[in-house]
Design a protein around this motif. Structure first.
Motif, PDB file in Angstrom:
ATOM      1  N   VAL A  22       0.844  -1.198   0.000  1.00 19.77           N
ATOM      2  CA  VAL A  22       0.000   0.000   0.000  1.00 19.77           C
ATOM      3  C   VAL A  22       0.879   1.248   0.000  1.00 19.77           C
ATOM      4  O   VAL A  22       1.798   1.373   0.820  1.00 19.77           O
ATOM      5  N   TRP A  23       0.597   2.158  -0.930  1.00 19.93           N
ATOM      6  CA  TRP A  23       1.233   3.485  -0.885  1.00 19.93           C
ATOM      7  C   TRP A  23       0.326   4.395  -0.080  1.00 19.93           C
ATOM      8  O   TRP A  23      -0.878   4.448  -0.301  1.00 19.93           O
ATOM      9  N   THR A  24       0.916   5.108   0.877  1.00 16.49           N
ATOM     10  CA  THR A  24       0.138   5.920   1.815  1.00 16.49           C
ATOM     11  C   THR A  24       0.485   7.406   1.703  1.00 16.49           C
ATOM     12  O   THR A  24       1.093   7.984   2.610  1.00 16.49           O
ATOM     13  N   PRO A  25       0.131   8.071   0.593  1.00 19.57           N
ATOM     14  CA  PRO A  25       0.420   9.505   0.474  1.00 19.57           C
ATOM     15  C   PRO A  25      -0.255  10.290   1.572  1.00 19.57           C
ATOM     16  O   PRO A  25      -1.400  10.003   1.961  1.00 19.57           O
ATOM     17  N   LEU A  26       0.439  11.288   2.095  1.00 17.67           N
ATOM     18  CA  LEU A  26      -0.071  12.105   3.190  1.00 17.67           C
ATOM     19  C   LEU A  26      -0.505  13.468   2.666  1.00 17.67           C
ATOM     20  O   LEU A  26       0.273  14.182   2.027  1.00 17.67           O
ATOM     21  N   CYS A  27      -1.767  13.797   2.926  1.00 19.10           N
ATOM     22  CA  CYS A  27      -2.343  15.088   2.567  1.00 19.10           C
ATOM     23  C   CYS A  27      -2.167  15.374   1.078  1.00 19.10           C
ATOM     24  O   CYS A  27      -2.565  14.571   0.234  1.00 19.10           O
ATOM     25  N   TYR A  28      -1.530  16.499   0.732  1.00 18.05           N
ATOM     26  CA  TYR A  28      -1.525  16.949  -0.657  1.00 18.05           C
ATOM     27  C   TYR A  28      -0.493  16.244  -1.524  1.00 18.05           C
ATOM     28  O   TYR A  28      -0.293  16.618  -2.675  1.00 18.05           O
ATOM     29  N   GLU A  29       0.132  15.180  -1.003  1.00 17.99           N
ATOM     30  CA  GLU A  29       1.020  14.382  -1.857  1.00 17.99           C
ATOM     31  C   GLU A  29       0.268  13.730  -3.008  1.00 17.99           C
ATOM     32  O   GLU A  29       0.887  13.345  -4.001  1.00 17.99           O
ATOM     33  N   THR A  30      -1.049  13.602  -2.888  1.00 16.85           N
ATOM     34  CA  THR A  30      -1.815  13.058  -4.010  1.00 16.85           C
ATOM     35  C   THR A  30      -1.793  13.987  -5.221  1.00 16.85           C
ATOM     36  O   THR A  30      -2.194  13.598  -6.309  1.00 16.85           O
ATOM     37  N   ASN A  31      -1.328  15.226  -5.041  1.00 13.90           N
ATOM     38  CA  ASN A  31      -1.209  16.137  -6.178  1.00 13.90           C
ATOM     39  C   ASN A  31      -0.039  15.785  -7.087  1.00 13.90           C
ATOM     40  O   ASN A  31       0.038  16.292  -8.211  1.00 13.90           O
ATOM     41  N   TYR A  32       0.845  14.933  -6.636  1.00 14.41           N
ATOM     42  CA  TYR A  32       2.083  14.688  -7.370  1.00 14.41           C
ATOM     43  C   TYR A  32       2.039  13.325  -8.043  1.00 14.41           C
ATOM     44  O   TYR A  32       2.257  12.281  -7.426  1.00 14.41           O
ATOM     45  N   ALA A  33       1.766  13.364  -9.343  1.00 15.56           N
ATOM     46  CA  ALA A  33       1.613  12.119 -10.101  1.00 15.56           C
ATOM     47  C   ALA A  33       2.908  11.313 -10.128  1.00 15.56           C
ATOM     48  O   ALA A  33       2.864  10.085 -10.201  1.00 15.56           O
TER      49      ALA A  33
END
Length: 530
Positions: free
Chosen positions: A393-404
């Motif tokens: 599982v990749w667990t991006p924190l907060c606005y890290e989902t903005n970075y493809a």
């Protein structure tokens, strides 16, 4: 009379009328931005808003890129981020500047392209906007937010192409229809262009929409999913601060006990900052977590703080604790938020100490602290132990989902599911909508199921095709600012890396490289002609 770029004479405008028209255009663009960001169904209007704000830069009647951009842009984003004023009146102004500076640059870049290349706007505007979005992370804020392509997320049929071209590619394609309208306006006002150019632009618009709809329809009807483990999301909707940590842990623990019977869930997820104190240094919180995982018979994934390699600088982290109460995985946030998680332009300390001290005082005045956080190593998935084996599982924190690029790296490293732990409610509904949209696009780009676990919501399960499988709802049925829990089955990845996951590192910079090449070529041609 005035002479435009092609030597066509146009009636002169008084300075006041020119300014009035530019301000009117700017305000219209700001209204479109606000509506597009506020309502998911209106998300496609965001691209139109960016194009409208760029019009004064590319239409010679107005030739005012900054005046045309700043008023509507600043008013819109001041309204969108008004909640941040509680930290200081200047906070919203600063965040507006650092989160969207690149679009001002894109407008200027569009004007340079028009003047140097004489290309139609149907090419200029998509290239300039994509170049601005690509170069944004190089700025002070490093905030990759409010992309046009991302805000198509409420229309699954329009975003399926993201597994080939990514959100930047959607930005390029979705700008084309609006850029054709800009070409028509330029022909009417400046006399620049031709009917042939407009016809070609309209043909391109029809082709783009046909491809997006056709591919989207095909993908939505040919998706196959593999059901994964049962995951419980805890959405506490409480204050996540160091001082409020005891109450936050108490609330989250009580909600977990009430929502999860022993053996009913394979994984429990708390949001980012669920324990906003160093977990490894607080035995009482370790005991609480150990009690939960043992009694509920499920591991717990949660956001907390830890220390970096030097033992001093803090990290924003996600921990996994197994059913024996042992910490078996840790992910450190890679892209730290400016001011609240990392220093901005630390080089100022050496070359401009007074400016550095000024920024530090402003940060302390707003949040009471000026963290100097350390980043994690990259998009590395965690191995989460389950009763039936394990899951990456990749667990991006907060606005890290903005970075493809982080999502692509995690996908290539074998991530089967994405779980975004977040607590961005304090940034306001604009940022919250952006984070939701980005999560949807990351799922589609990699064809990986996504879970969004937010402190204040919206929290949900997202299918690999971008459709929302299930939302967490509070007792009143609200998606935001209301406590709620949900146990649902997550979808695991069943396909190999998509084209975009494999080649996105080359595709994303392409519009920027083409733009730079066109500008350099124009200088070369003119120099050669002389």
């Amino acid at each position: 009379m005035e002479i435009n770029l092609d030597g066509v004479s146009t009636p002169p405008l008084s300075a006041w009328r020119r300014r009035a028209e530019v301000l009117g255009i700017s305000l219209i663009g700001g209204v479109l931005l606000t509506i597009g960001l506020r309502y998911p169904w209106a998300g496609p209007l965001l691209g139109l808003g960016w194009v409208v704000l760029a019009l004064p830069a590319v239409i010679e009647r107005w030739r005012s890129p900054l005046l045309g951009w700043l008023p509507g842009h600043l008013i819109s984003f001041a309204y969108i981020h008004w909640t941040m004023a509680k930290f200081g009146w200047y906070v919203g102004v600063f965040f507006t500047a650092i989160m969207t500076w690149n679009y001002v640059f894109a407008a200027v870049l569009a004007r340079v392209l028009v003047r140097r290349t004489q290309l139609p706007l149907v090419l200029v505007l998509p290239l300039a906007l994509c170049a601005g979005e690509y170069l944004r992370p190089l700025g002070v804020g490093d905030c990759n937010t409010y992309q046009s392509g991302v805000f198509l997320y409420d229309y699954p049929i329009l975003i399926q192409l993201a597994d080939l071209v990514g959100a930047p590619g959607l930005t390029f394609l979705w700008t084309i229809p609006f850029a054709v309208a800009a070409d028509w306006l330029r022909l009417r006002l400046d006399g620049v262009g031709s009917r042939r150019t407009l016809l070609r632009g309209m043909a391109a618009t029809v082709a783009v929409i046909a491809v997006m709809l056709g591919y989207g329809s095909w993908r939505l009807h040919h998706e196959e999913y593999a059901p994964g483990p049962r995951v419980t999301i805890i959405q506490p909707s409480v204050d996540h601060t160091p001082q409020a940590t005891p109450n936050a842990v108490r609330v989250q623990t009580q909600m977990t006990v009430e929502a999860v019977t022993p053996g009913s869930s394979d994984l429990i997820v708390w949001p980012e900052n669920a324990i906003l104190l160093p977990y490894e240094k607080h035995k009482d919180y370790q005991d609480t977590v150990a009690f939960l995982v043992r009694s509920r018979q499920a591991p717990l994934l949660f956001g907390t703080q830890a220390s970096g390699p030097d033992g001093r600088r803090p990290t924003c982290s996600a921990f996994v604790v197994d059913t024996d109460g042992k910490t078996v995985g840790r992910y450190d946030k890679v892209v730290l938020f400016p001011f609240t998680e990392r220093r901005v332009l630390p080089v100022l300390e050496k070359f401009w100490p007074s400016a550095s001290n000024f920024v530090r005082r402003l940060t302390l005045g707003a949040w009471g602290s000026a963290p100097d956080g350390v980043s994690g190593p990259g998009g590395r998935p965690l191995s989460i132990p389950l009763a039936s084996g394990s899951m990456l599982v990749w667990t991006p924190l907060c606005y890290e989902t903005n970075y493809a690029w982080l999502a692509r790296e995690a996908t290539l490293n074998g991530a089967e599911v994405f779980i975004n732990l977040t607590s961005e409610g304090w940034l306001g509904w604009g940022a919250s909508n952006n984070q939701m949209a980005a999560s949807v696009l990351r799922a589609v780009e990699s064809r990986v199921g996504m879970i969004r676990a937010g402190n204040t919501g919206p929290s949900c399960f997202i299918l690999p095709d971008g459709r929302i499988d299930e939302y967490v709802r509070g007792k009143q049925g609200q998606l935001r600012l209301e406590a709620g829990t949900l146990t649902h089955t997550v979808v695991r990845r069943t396909v190999g890396p998509t084209l975009y996951a494999r080649w996105g590192d080359w595709l994303d910079p392409l519009p920027t490289l083409v733009t730079a090449g066109l500008i350099l070529a124009s200088f070369w041609r003119r120099r050669k002609a002389v």
